[in-house]
Design a protein around this motif. Sequence first.
Motif, PDB file in Angstrom:
ATOM      1  N   GLU A  78      39.553  39.116  31.699  1.00  0.00           N
ATOM      2  CA  GLU A  78      39.075  39.256  33.080  1.00  0.00           C
ATOM      3  C   GLU A  78      37.791  38.458  33.304  1.00  0.00           C
ATOM      4  OE1 GLU A  78      40.256  43.159  35.084  1.00  0.00           O
ATOM      5  OE2 GLU A  78      39.840  43.795  33.038  1.00  0.00           O
ATOM      6  N   GLY A  79      37.615  37.409  32.485  1.00  0.00           N
ATOM      7  CA  GLY A  79      36.523  36.475  32.731  1.00  0.00           C
ATOM      8  C   GLY A  79      35.187  36.871  32.160  1.00  0.00           C
ATOM      9  N   ASN A  80      35.124  37.934  31.368  1.00  0.00           N
ATOM     10  CA  ASN A  80      33.876  38.337  30.721  1.00  0.00           C
ATOM     11  C   ASN A  80      33.894  37.818  29.291  1.00  0.00           C
ATOM     12  OD1 ASN A  80      32.700  39.918  32.911  1.00  0.00           O
ATOM     13  ND2 ASN A  80      34.409  41.329  32.564  1.00  0.00           N
ATOM     14  N   ILE A  81      33.250  36.687  29.081  1.00  0.00           N
ATOM     15  CA  ILE A  81      33.392  35.971  27.822  1.00  0.00           C
ATOM     16  C   ILE A  81      32.035  35.727  27.175  1.00  0.00           C
ATOM     17  CG2 ILE A  81      35.460  34.802  28.661  1.00  0.00           C
ATOM     18  CD1 ILE A  81      33.664  32.259  28.887  1.00  0.00           C
ATOM     19  N   GLY A  82      32.080  35.403  25.879  1.00  0.00           N
ATOM     20  CA  GLY A  82      30.892  35.012  25.157  1.00  0.00           C
ATOM     21  C   GLY A  82      30.309  36.127  24.316  1.00  0.00           C
ATOM     22  N   GLY A 131      43.519  33.886  28.699  1.00  0.00           N
ATOM     23  CA  GLY A 131      42.604  35.002  28.781  1.00  0.00           C
ATOM     24  C   GLY A 131      41.686  34.969  29.976  1.00  0.00           C
ATOM     25  N   GLY A 132      41.029  33.847  30.260  1.00  0.00           N
ATOM     26  CA  GLY A 132      39.968  33.841  31.258  1.00  0.00           C
ATOM     27  C   GLY A 132      40.458  33.610  32.664  1.00  0.00           C
ATOM     28  N   LEU A 133      39.566  33.811  33.618  1.00  0.00           N
ATOM     29  CA  LEU A 133      39.828  33.546  35.021  1.00  0.00           C
ATOM     30  C   LEU A 133      38.958  32.396  35.467  1.00  0.00           C
ATOM     31  CD1 LEU A 133      39.892  37.147  36.491  1.00  0.00           C
ATOM     32  CD2 LEU A 133      41.822  35.707  35.877  1.00  0.00           C
ATOM     33  N   VAL A 134      39.517  31.491  36.232  1.00  0.00           N
ATOM     34  CA  VAL A 134      38.762  30.339  36.709  1.00  0.00           C
ATOM     35  C   VAL A 134      38.590  30.430  38.210  1.00  0.00           C
ATOM     36  CG1 VAL A 134      39.599  28.859  34.866  1.00  0.00           C
ATOM     37  CG2 VAL A 134      40.836  28.924  37.022  1.00  0.00           C
ATOM     38  N   ALA A 138      36.560  50.038  34.744  1.00  0.00           N
ATOM     39  CA  ALA A 138      35.409  49.229  35.162  1.00  0.00           C
ATOM     40  C   ALA A 138      35.741  47.747  35.250  1.00  0.00           C
ATOM     41  CB  ALA A 138      34.249  49.431  34.192  1.00  0.00           C
ATOM     42  N   HIS A 139      36.762  47.292  34.544  1.00  0.00           N
ATOM     43  CA  HIS A 139      37.113  45.868  34.485  1.00  0.00           C
ATOM     44  C   HIS A 139      35.974  45.023  33.919  1.00  0.00           C
ATOM     45  CE1 HIS A 139      40.967  46.273  36.655  1.00  0.00           C
ATOM     46  NE2 HIS A 139      40.341  47.260  37.269  1.00  0.00           N
ATOM     47  N   HIS A 140      35.039  45.647  33.230  1.00  0.00           N
ATOM     48  CA  HIS A 140      33.997  44.949  32.489  1.00  0.00           C
ATOM     49  C   HIS A 140      33.500  45.900  31.407  1.00  0.00           C
ATOM     50  CE1 HIS A 140      31.955  46.822  36.042  1.00  0.00           C
ATOM     51  NE2 HIS A 140      31.134  47.270  35.105  1.00  0.00           N
ATOM     52  N   THR A 141      32.852  45.362  30.402  1.00  0.00           N
ATOM     53  CA  THR A 141      32.480  46.147  29.229  1.00  0.00           C
ATOM     54  C   THR A 141      31.093  46.756  29.381  1.00  0.00           C
ATOM     55  OG1 THR A 141      33.895  44.838  27.766  1.00  0.00           O
ATOM     56  CG2 THR A 141      32.067  46.010  26.733  1.00  0.00           C
ATOM     57  N   GLY A 143      39.038  43.811  30.662  1.00  0.00           N
ATOM     58  CA  GLY A 143      37.636  44.174  30.661  1.00  0.00           C
ATOM     59  C   GLY A 143      36.772  43.159  29.962  1.00  0.00           C
ATOM     60  N   GLY A 144      37.372  42.364  29.088  1.00  0.00           N
ATOM     61  CA  GLY A 144      36.668  41.307  28.381  1.00  0.00           C
ATOM     62  C   GLY A 144      37.154  39.947  28.832  1.00  0.00           C
ATOM     63  N   GLY A 145      37.554  39.109  27.858  1.00  0.00           N
ATOM     64  CA  GLY A 145      37.930  37.738  28.170  1.00  0.00           C
ATOM     65  C   GLY A 145      39.095  37.609  29.125  1.00  0.00           C
TER      66      GLY A 145
END
Length: 509
Positions: free
Chosen positions: A327-331, A28-31, A266-269, A323-325
């Motif tokens: 693409e690195g938007n986590i938590g 899921g995430g990006l490092v 948007a690639h983010h929430t 848009g979430g995990g």
Amino acid sequence: MGRNTRKRRTPLATKIVAGAAALAVGGGGLVWANFYASAHEDHGGHNRTRSAGAQVATIDCPDVGQKIRDVPDRARGEVDGELATMDSQITNAYQRLATTRRAQAGDSQFVQNSILGPLKDRRKAIIDRIQLEINRAGGKADDNLDELAGCQGRPADQQNGGGQNGGGQNGGGQDDGQNGDGQNGDGQNGDGQNQDDNGNGVAGPVADDFVDINDVQPNSRNSRNGLAANGDGGSTGTFATDCGVNENNLFNSDNLIAAPGVDNGAHHTHDYVGNQDNDAFSSDEDLANADTSCQNQGDKSTYYWPVLRLQDGTQEFDANDQGGGAEGNIGKILKPAQAELKFVGSQQGDVVAMPKFLRIITGDAKSFTNGDTNANTSWSCSGFEDRQVTDKYPLCPEGSQVLRTTNFQSCWDGQNIDSANHRDHMAFVQEDGSCPEGFQAIPQLQVRLAYDIPTPTVENGQVQNPYAVDSFPEQLHKPITDHNDFINVMDEDLMNEVVDCINRGEDCQ
């Protein structure tokens, strides 16, 4: 601006929460990783570790959308779609950058040959299509857009201070770059453990993205962007509208203004208050007929901003979603404890009514790579509101709330509810509080969001349990990328009431 073809998406808030998944790439995430030798500098009353550093940490592409002018109305939908495709290309290139650290270490030309070169070719093809679409619609495309096809790699500590000219005023943040202060690492997914991700597998924020609010000098933020429009003279009234704090859990990663008709544009929430029919496929008619969370039912305006998250390992409903995990938007998503929405007047005279469906974007979601020309949001702490920063997240003392404050552009060109780059139809007031020639004053929207956030701790150059604004992956969750969006959907009677109240010098709600 209504559209004949709409795709109805399921609101993210109604999705079944996905099971636990790895937050590294592949789960899921990006490092990311970057490599440094450290130097030291003083900035704005607090010390910062500045890296001299080296290996590419992110991808910096010219913002084609902010350079486009005079797109015929009938071509704007297609052009916005092409620009959204370019955003996806950057996201994909960044993911490849973040997951090939071992290959990069073994080949000094890997990034250029395998990532940046192909990306330039793909961007060139999109730019060619944009030019064709503009010309076919009767416009005159800029022949120099091809010069914007190439991208470059950049260490995380090197912010583009020049920015792209998006029609705003200069200023809005400190033009000193963003720094990281981690250790050597090679990413994840087989390339070793990245030491700069706070153990959560995503890029940023890092320790240097935070500042103790006590170390910020009072009244030190030098910005012409976002000046409060009203003052002792002119129209001194205010109008407050209470639209809640997204109690209905309306979230999505669309952007109806910048990427209409594009899923995950948007690639983010985003958090939404006000209008309850907000997604990429909402027409003006949909907005006008929608429910609203505002207490005054005549206000169906849409107010939205990227969510804040606490990177504490929480698996949110979008942990596996674009848009979430993914693409690195986590938590854990943090809703504001309070959202104050207020309209104010002009220092120089009366304000006029906003046109219905007027769209305003303030701030810049790509400020880390674009530069600070359009950066706007201020960060502070309750009890310390004379100390404002744009390029840092504040560390607030116990009992103090984290504050996000945005003063929107308040000068309108008198004709258009939107523009090709979504900025040129609006302007900030000048230093004397007046509007630029050809613009007229409208009520200025001011948004103040207050959050109850446990203060992160910084130890040995690492930040523990940081909070961060959702961002495009390549923007590394930098605080300077914060932004805010508004579409006016007040009925005519309410808008007239807002204008009359402000021009009479009264405080209304």
